[in-house]
Design a protein around this motif. Sequence first.
Motif, PDB file in Angstrom:
ATOM      1  N   GLN A   1      26.870  41.556 -20.768  1.00  0.00           N
ATOM      2  CA  GLN A   1      27.192  40.126 -20.665  1.00  0.00           C
ATOM      3  C   GLN A   1      27.448  39.577 -22.056  1.00  0.00           C
ATOM      4  N   VAL A   2      28.466  38.733 -22.155  1.00  0.00           N
ATOM      5  CA  VAL A   2      28.846  38.126 -23.423  1.00  0.00           C
ATOM      6  C   VAL A   2      28.400  36.678 -23.435  1.00  0.00           C
ATOM      7  N   LYS A   3      27.835  36.255 -24.549  1.00  0.00           N
ATOM      8  CA  LYS A   3      27.400  34.866 -24.705  1.00  0.00           C
ATOM      9  C   LYS A   3      28.089  34.255 -25.899  1.00  0.00           C
ATOM     10  N   VAL A   4      28.625  33.058 -25.711  1.00  0.00           N
ATOM     11  CA  VAL A   4      29.332  32.339 -26.769  1.00  0.00           C
ATOM     12  C   VAL A   4      28.658  30.990 -26.954  1.00  0.00           C
ATOM     13  N   VAL A   5      28.262  30.689 -28.169  1.00  0.00           N
ATOM     14  CA  VAL A   5      27.550  29.444 -28.439  1.00  0.00           C
ATOM     15  C   VAL A   5      28.232  28.708 -29.589  1.00  0.00           C
ATOM     16  N   VAL A 105      37.569  47.282 -20.225  1.00  0.00           N
ATOM     17  CA  VAL A 105      37.758  46.039 -19.479  1.00  0.00           C
ATOM     18  C   VAL A 105      37.693  44.860 -20.453  1.00  0.00           C
ATOM     19  N   ILE A 106      38.638  43.954 -20.313  1.00  0.00           N
ATOM     20  CA  ILE A 106      38.699  42.786 -21.202  1.00  0.00           C
ATOM     21  C   ILE A 106      38.026  41.591 -20.540  1.00  0.00           C
ATOM     22  N   PHE A 107      37.218  40.905 -21.316  1.00  0.00           N
ATOM     23  CA  PHE A 107      36.545  39.701 -20.843  1.00  0.00           C
ATOM     24  C   PHE A 107      36.938  38.525 -21.735  1.00  0.00           C
ATOM     25  N   LEU A 108      37.232  37.401 -21.117  1.00  0.00           N
ATOM     26  CA  LEU A 108      37.484  36.157 -21.849  1.00  0.00           C
ATOM     27  C   LEU A 108      36.336  35.210 -21.540  1.00  0.00           C
ATOM     28  N   THR A 109      35.581  34.864 -22.570  1.00  0.00           N
ATOM     29  CA  THR A 109      34.364  34.080 -22.374  1.00  0.00           C
ATOM     30  C   THR A 109      34.404  32.816 -23.219  1.00  0.00           C
TER      31      THR A 109
END
Length: 120
Positions: A1-5, A105-109
């Motif tokens: 899981q990616v988290k962006v703050v 797999v590419i994720f945009l977050t």
Amino acid sequence: QVKVVESGGGLVQPGGSLTLSCVVSGSFASLNAMGWYRQTPGKERDLVARVTSSGRETYADSVRGRFTIARDNAENALYLQMNNLKLEDAAVYYCLADTSSSDGVIFLTYGQGTQVTVSS
């Protein structure tokens, strides 16, 4: 899981400056492009500035020459230096991280956003 703050938003007078910060954490194999987007009520989320993993920068015409995007690959961080702010720059600013997993797999977050208010 990616988290962006994101952080760094606030109230600034026209002509003033503000610096936004964004940190990406979590599980990913690579951090590709990163960007700043902004959105006002009732409107679409628009690109402000973007930088690739190799450092290629793209700016919206409305901010070119006033805003500067920068990334710190060692810290998985992204910054937006905003100078000579105008009333029309007021918006919620979002950081977007383009990441790849180990199997490609590419994720945009997006982050949760940070409010920038420009007012005298």
